[in-house]
Design a protein around this motif. Sequence first.
Motif, short mmCIF file in Angstrom:
data_model
loop_
_atom_site.label_atom_id
_atom_site.label_comp_id
_atom_site.label_asym_id
_atom_site.label_seq_id
_atom_site.Cartn_x
_atom_site.Cartn_y
_atom_site.Cartn_z
N HIS A 104 0.84 -1.21 0.00
CA HIS A 104 0.00 0.00 0.00
C HIS A 104 0.86 1.25 0.00
O HIS A 104 0.67 2.17 -0.81
N TYR A 105 1.83 1.32 0.93
CA TYR A 105 2.67 2.50 1.00
C TYR A 105 3.56 2.65 -0.22
O TYR A 105 3.85 3.76 -0.67
N GLY A 106 4.00 1.55 -0.78
CA GLY A 106 4.78 1.61 -2.01
C GLY A 106 4.00 2.25 -3.13
O GLY A 106 4.50 3.12 -3.85
N THR A 107 2.76 1.84 -3.28
CA THR A 107 1.90 2.42 -4.32
C THR A 107 1.64 3.89 -4.03
O THR A 107 1.69 4.73 -4.93
N GLN A 108 1.37 4.21 -2.79
CA GLN A 108 1.10 5.60 -2.41
C GLN A 108 2.31 6.49 -2.70
O GLN A 108 2.17 7.58 -3.25
N LEU A 109 3.51 6.03 -2.37
CA LEU A 109 4.72 6.81 -2.62
C LEU A 109 4.97 6.98 -4.11
O LEU A 109 5.38 8.05 -4.56
N ARG A 110 4.75 5.93 -4.89
CA ARG A 110 4.93 6.07 -6.34
C ARG A 110 3.96 7.09 -6.91
O ARG A 110 4.31 7.89 -7.77
N ASN A 111 2.72 7.08 -6.42
CA ASN A 111 1.73 8.06 -6.89
C ASN A 111 2.16 9.48 -6.52
O ASN A 111 2.03 10.41 -7.32
N GLU A 112 2.66 9.67 -5.29
CA GLU A 112 3.16 10.98 -4.88
C GLU A 112 4.33 11.41 -5.74
O GLU A 112 4.43 12.56 -6.15
N ASN A 113 5.22 10.47 -6.03
CA ASN A 113 6.38 10.76 -6.86
C ASN A 113 5.93 11.21 -8.25
O ASN A 113 6.46 12.17 -8.81
N ASP A 114 4.93 10.53 -8.81
CA ASP A 114 4.40 10.93 -10.12
C ASP A 114 3.81 12.33 -10.06
O ASP A 114 4.05 13.15 -10.96
N ARG A 115 3.06 12.64 -9.01
CA ARG A 115 2.47 13.99 -8.87
C ARG A 115 3.56 15.04 -8.80
O ARG A 115 3.46 16.10 -9.41
N GLU A 116 4.64 14.74 -8.04
CA GLU A 116 5.74 15.70 -7.92
C GLU A 116 6.43 15.90 -9.27
O GLU A 116 6.80 17.00 -9.62
N ARG A 117 6.62 14.81 -10.01
CA ARG A 117 7.27 14.92 -11.32
C ARG A 117 6.42 15.75 -12.26
O ARG A 117 6.94 16.60 -13.00
N PHE A 118 5.11 15.55 -12.25
CA PHE A 118 4.23 16.34 -13.11
C PHE A 118 4.25 17.81 -12.70
O PHE A 118 4.30 18.70 -13.56
N ALA A 119 4.24 18.08 -11.41
CA ALA A 119 4.31 19.47 -10.93
C ALA A 119 5.62 20.11 -11.35
O ALA A 119 5.65 21.28 -11.77
N SER A 120 6.71 19.37 -11.27
CA SER A 120 8.01 19.89 -11.69
C SER A 120 8.01 20.20 -13.18
O SER A 120 8.53 21.23 -13.61
N MET A 121 7.42 19.32 -13.97
CA MET A 121 7.35 19.56 -15.42
C MET A 121 6.51 20.80 -15.71
O MET A 121 6.86 21.61 -16.57
N GLU A 122 5.40 20.97 -14.98
CA GLU A 122 4.56 22.15 -15.17
C GLU A 122 5.32 23.42 -14.80
O GLU A 122 5.22 24.43 -15.49
N ASP A 123 6.11 23.36 -13.73
CA ASP A 123 6.92 24.52 -13.33
C ASP A 123 7.92 24.87 -14.41
O ASP A 123 8.10 26.04 -14.76
N ARG A 124 8.60 23.86 -14.95
CA ARG A 124 9.60 24.10 -16.00
C ARG A 124 8.94 24.66 -17.25
O ARG A 124 9.48 25.54 -17.91
N LEU A 125 7.75 24.18 -17.59
CA LEU A 125 7.02 24.68 -18.74
C LEU A 125 6.65 26.14 -18.54
O LEU A 125 6.80 26.97 -19.45
#
Length: 146
Positions: A104-125
Motif C-alpha cells: 500500500h505505502y509503495g503504491t502511495q509513494l509512487r503516486n506521490e512521486n508521479d504527482r511531484e514529477r508532473f508538478a516539476s514539469m509544469e513549473d519548468r514549462l
Amino acid sequence: MARNKNLPAAKAEAIARIIAGEPYADIAKHLGIGISTLHSWRAKPEFQRAVNDGLSQVHQNTVIQITALNEAAIAALKKILDMPIEGESITPANAIKAAATVLHYGTQLRNENDRERFASMEDRLAEAEELKAPLYAINGSRARLY
C-alpha cells in the motif's frame, strides 16, 4: 544575539536541518542566528530551491527503499501462500497484513512521486513560457518564434 561569521556553512546546515524536519527555533539557536534571519533565508528562491531539492531527494530515496520492500513483501506473500500454517512462528494473517501495508505505502509513494514529477514539469514549462515572452514581444506574434 551573536552574529554567525560563517554564513555559507550556516545556510547549508540550516538547509540540512530543515530537510530533517528540525523546528526553526532549534535550528536558529543551534546556528547562533535569529529566527527572523532563518525566515529571511527561507524566503530566498535559491534557499527554497535547495530545501525543495533536498526534500525531493529524501522522497526519492524513500520510494526506492519502499520499492525494494515491495519485492520482499511479494516474496513473503508467496512463501505464506506456499507454506503449511502449522508450526510457523508468524501467523499468516499478520504476515499478510504486513506485506499488504508495504505494498500500500509503495503504491502511495509512487503516486506521490508521479504527482511531484508532473508538478516539476509544469513549473519548468511555465518558466520556459516566461522566457519566451520577451521574444514574442519583439517578434510581435505568437504564431512564429525564431
